[in-house]
Enzyme design. Structure first.
Site, PDB file in Angstrom:
ATOM      1  N   ASP A 290       0.864  -1.165   0.000  1.00 53.72           N
ATOM      2  CA  ASP A 290       0.000   0.000   0.000  1.00 53.72           C
ATOM      3  C   ASP A 290       0.914   1.231   0.000  1.00 53.72           C
ATOM      4  O   ASP A 290       2.140   1.115   0.045  1.00 53.72           O
ATOM      5  CB  ASP A 290      -0.934  -0.028   1.225  1.00 53.72           C
ATOM      6  CG  ASP A 290      -2.150   0.849   1.024  1.00 53.72           C
ATOM      7  OD1 ASP A 290      -3.173   0.600   1.676  1.00 53.72           O
ATOM      8  OD2 ASP A 290      -2.078   1.779   0.186  1.00 53.72           O
TER       9      ASP A 290
HETATM   10  C1  GLC Z   1      -4.135   4.410   0.024  1.00 55.96           C
HETATM   11  C2  GLC Z   1      -5.095   3.292   0.350  1.00 55.96           C
HETATM   12  C3  GLC Z   1      -5.220   2.279  -0.747  1.00 55.96           C
HETATM   13  C4  GLC Z   1      -5.061   2.956  -2.084  1.00 55.96           C
HETATM   14  C5  GLC Z   1      -3.630   3.441  -2.168  1.00 55.96           C
HETATM   15  C6  GLC Z   1      -3.348   4.180  -3.482  1.00 55.96           C
HETATM   16  O1  GLC Z   1      -3.393   4.763   1.152  1.00 55.96           O
HETATM   17  O2  GLC Z   1      -4.892   2.576   1.557  1.00 55.96           O
HETATM   18  O3  GLC Z   1      -6.504   1.647  -0.598  1.00 55.96           O
HETATM   19  O4  GLC Z   1      -5.352   2.057  -3.137  1.00 55.96           O
HETATM   20  O5  GLC Z   1      -3.270   4.273  -1.077  1.00 55.96           O
HETATM   21  O6  GLC Z   1      -4.075   5.371  -3.517  1.00 55.96           O
END
Ligand code: GLC
Length: 754
Positions: A290
């Site tokens: 993430d």
């Molecule tokens: C965010 C979220 C995730 C998302 C990623 C990219 O922090 O936790 O769900 O897809 O970053 O934006």
């Protein structure tokens, strides 16, 4: 010949020869150009060409900064494998051209975006789509999202989110399919199919990304990014199943989560990422971190520095590093020091290249900018409206105040009645808010502006302006019925947006009381991102329609339901609490040794009551027990009668199955849909078992007077659960089974597994 193209063509020829060589080496056949379907052969040919730096570059995902010179240089040097958050097709093609034509090996970029519930045509937030209990509708919405997003060059979406969410304080419940593993799995699979179809190489598909792996919904206290404590048997029975379903459905990618499980960050959890995901499940997709979640193992107190995070994540099996700069900054050194083997690195790279080949990016890397964008087409808007209609849950309808009678004067009130932005909910980076059709727009269209008294009052959900309330209430007196559209602004749910008070924010409760005091019938529409405590709302409303942020066409959808043009068919994918503190709250709870009975509520306790006088069972003095409205619940403008459950046998072998049927009749006067839900209970287990578990559902539409028999096959394997040693077993014993329209009603049928 375009000199820029030469390396790519040369590589292509070299790789064909190399692959040919590789094939002949390992299969003994004569060297021949591999067909495009030989993804593994193409991966090996390419991998054999790559330098250590180029391999590491493939694992590096960065957020978009347009075509800045530094970014161009990073791409040309092969230091970037994926870019997220670029949605201008010309920019996407320019960046892709740098990768394909100006880098040594011409490896295309993966272009990604959070397309969570629509790209331009916005659908209900996922928890709202879950309320439809309609996998085909969810798949259709994902298909449309992929068609719209891929038309600007997005080929990878960070969706579906299938985190089982049982704590309404957690803002990300909005992005989930709710509290149940089975429903989350069925709908997660529907989204994967919608995004990917059965040919991911088609240019109008997107690689799905099943997230957040895993257990994120169990964040302690409903506070985002928090620690979780999940014993492995519970992880395997509740949190893993939706991910397994999506993996089995061919999801191309996964994303690991921010949380630790029992002290182990998922980004470093070899048992999770290698033993279970790759070993037990045999999944061969791309595991992405993430946003900066690899780096976050430092503040988590699991790693000393960024270099150690890179070592732990790479060895655990995180293939791609989203925006931590851990891999690009430290993997070369780690490989040279032998802390990360070249084989480990190669396997990470293989998983990235595999998705790029499967997406067809090597053969067709550019987005077609000549074709007009397919945004907001009539069919897309129609699908969005249907999803919003089917996501609306009728919770209360006293004295048939709904559907609204024709020809009446309607006072339309509340901060969400004309919420062009907030009606769309969280995760709508690409929203064009003027495309939103609000409740006000739709009600004026349906009833004529002359019949609609605009009494908005509060300007937004957190508004505390009492003066606005007074004027609204005064206007509302001139109406035959008041429609009060309340709820939460979009920003009050979603990532990092957790609440301890689950009631209506601002002065919305006060406004409802003032509207109720007019003596007019009040129809309340709750437009929100989470299960809320609406105890007071229900008490002050003659009818309640619960609508998780419904998206672009939420207005027409709600108008169609209020007018009776559409009969509501939504059913709760979550449990609505009686109080904010009643969290976590879910139907599939354990029975405890003292299940709630003899409840004495706080105001009924006599003075100086004895210590044990209120009964020693499991309930809250100030809320009792159970949900205000249970999982699976939803009313209709018609009535349904569920007959007795009939079993093909009341005995089942531990490898057998039985069939359960139930005749359902529409006993009302209008056509409508109901969701027949199949629940089971294992009465005694080697670990305490839940009082109910959803094992199937069937949404059926019946004409007035029509009867239909729904039928479910219950396999013994459906009754298996994980033992204390994490093995999966079917235990003989007594079971109960229900087929009912929600998780609390229906008469049980007994059967035995032997
Ligand atoms: C965010 C979220 C995730 C998302 C990623 C990219 O922090 O936790 O769900 O897809 O970053 O934006």
């Amino acid at each position: 010949m375009n000199k820029k193209l030469f390396p790519a063509i040369a590589f292509g020829l070299l790789s064909l020869l190399a692959v040919g060589g590789a094939i002949s080496a390992c299969t003994g056949t004569s060297a021949e150009a591999p067909d495009k379907s030989d993804v593994e052969g193409r991966i090996e040919a390419l991998l054999s060409q790559m330098t250590l730096e180029e391999k590491i570059g493939q694992l590096n995902q960065l957020t978009g900064v347009g075509c800045q010179p530094a970014r161009i240089q990073e791409i040309r040097s092969g230091s970037v494998g994926s870019i997220l958050n670029e949605v201008d097709p010309d920019t996407v093609n320019a960046l892709q051209r740098e990768a394909v034509e100006n880098s040594r090996l011409g490896i295309p970029l993966l272009i990604a975006r959070d397309v969570i519930h629509g790209f331009k045509t916005i659908f209900p937030i996922p928890v709202g789509q879950a309320a439809t209990w309609n996998p085909a509708l969810v798949e259709e919405g994902a298909r449309i999202a992929a068609d719209e997003a891929s038309s600007v060059g997005v080929r990878w979406t960070f969706s579906p989110m299938v985190d089982v969410s049982r704590d309404a304080r957690w803002g990300r419940v909005a992005e989930s399919f709710g509290e149940d593993p089975y429903l989350s799995g069925v709908l997660g699979v529907a989204m994967v199919k919608g995004y990917q179809t059965d040919d991911l190489s088609q240019p109008n598909t997107m690689a799905a990304c099943v997230k957040h792996f895993v257990g994120y919904g169990a964040s302690e206290g409903g506070k985002d990014y928090n620690t979780t404590w999940i014993p492995e048997p519970h992880l395997r029975d509740v949190y893993l199943p939706p991910f397994k379903a999506c993996a089995d459905a061919g999801a191309a990618t996964f994303m690991c989560s921010f949380n630790d499980i029992n002290g182990m960050p998922t980004n470093a959890d070899k048992h999770l990422l290698r033993d279970i995901l790759r070993g037990e499940w045999g999944w061969d997709g791309l595991m992405c971190s993430d946003w900066s979640s690899i780096q976050q193992m430092v503040p988590q107190g699991y790693c000393r520095d960024l270099k150690e995070t890179a070592e732990k994540a790479a060895n655990a099996g995180v293939d791609m590093d989203m925006q931590s700069f851990a891999y690009i900054g430290h993997l070369k050194e780690l490989v040279e020091e032998g802390k990360v083997s070249e084989k480990t690195l190669d396997d990470l790279v293989r998983n990235v290249l595999r998705v790029k080949f499967r997406l067809g990016l090597f053969d067709n890397p550019y987005v077609d900018t000549a074709t007009a964008r397919r945004f907001f087409t009539a069919s897309n808007l129609d699908a969005s409206r249907r999803a919003a209609e089917e996501s609306a849950i009728l919770l209360k309808n006293e004295d048939g105040v709904l559907p609204l009678k024709p020809g009446i004067r309607i006072a339309l009130a509340g901060p969400m009645m004309d919420a062009r932005h907030d009606q769309n909910g969280t995760w709508v980076f690409d929203l064009e808010k003027d495309s939103t059709v609000t409740v006000l727009d739709a009600m004026k269209e349906m009833y004529g502006a002359g019949r609609i008294i605009e009494a908005q009052g509060l300007g937004f959900s957190r508004d505390k302006s009492s003066a606005a309330i007074a004027s609204a209430a005064a206007k509302a007196k001139g109406a035959d019925v008041i429609v009060y559209v309340c709820g939460e602004e979009a920003v009050l749910s979603g990532e990092a947006h957790c609440r301890t008070d689950l009631t209506l924010p601002g002065a919305q409760k006060e406004m409802l009381a003032r509207l109720k005091a007019t003596g007019k019938p009040v129809v309340t529409v709750v437009m929100t991102g989470r299960p809320m405590d609406i105890t007071d709302v229900v008490a002050n409303s003659d009818a309640v329609l619960y609508c998780f942020h419904p998206g672009t066409m939420g207005g027409p959808a709600i108008a169609n339901v209020l007018s009776g043009k559409v009969n509501p068919s939504g059913h709760l994918p979550v449990s609505l609490p009686k109080a904010s503190a009643q969290q976590p709250l879910y139907y599939s709870h354990k029975n405890t040794g003292r299940p709630a009975e003899g409840i004495t509520l706080i105001d009924d306790i006599p003075l100086e009551a004895g210590q044990t006088s209120t009964g020693c069972t499991s309930f809250y003095l100030d809320a009792g027990d159970g949900a205000l409205y249970p999982f699976g619940y939803g009313l209709s403008y018609t009535d349904f009668s569920y007959g007795p459950v009939v079993l093909s046998s009341d005995r089942m072998a531990t490898d057998g199955s039985i069939t359960a049927t139930c005749e359902i009749e529409n006993t009302g006067s209008v056509k409508g849909s109901t969701v027949a839900q199949l629940y089971v209970r294992d009465m005694v287990g080697s670990l305490c078992r839940p009082v109910k578990e959803l094992k199937g559902f069937d949404k059926i539409e019946l004409a007035p007077g029509e009867k239909r028999t729904v039928s479910f096959t219950v396999n013994a394997s459906d009754l298996a659960f994980h033992q204390a040693d994490n093995t999966l077993a079917v235990e003989p014993g007594d079971f109960k089974l229900w087929i009912a329209p929600d998780s609390e009603s229906g008469d049980a049928k007994d059967f035995i597994v032997e």
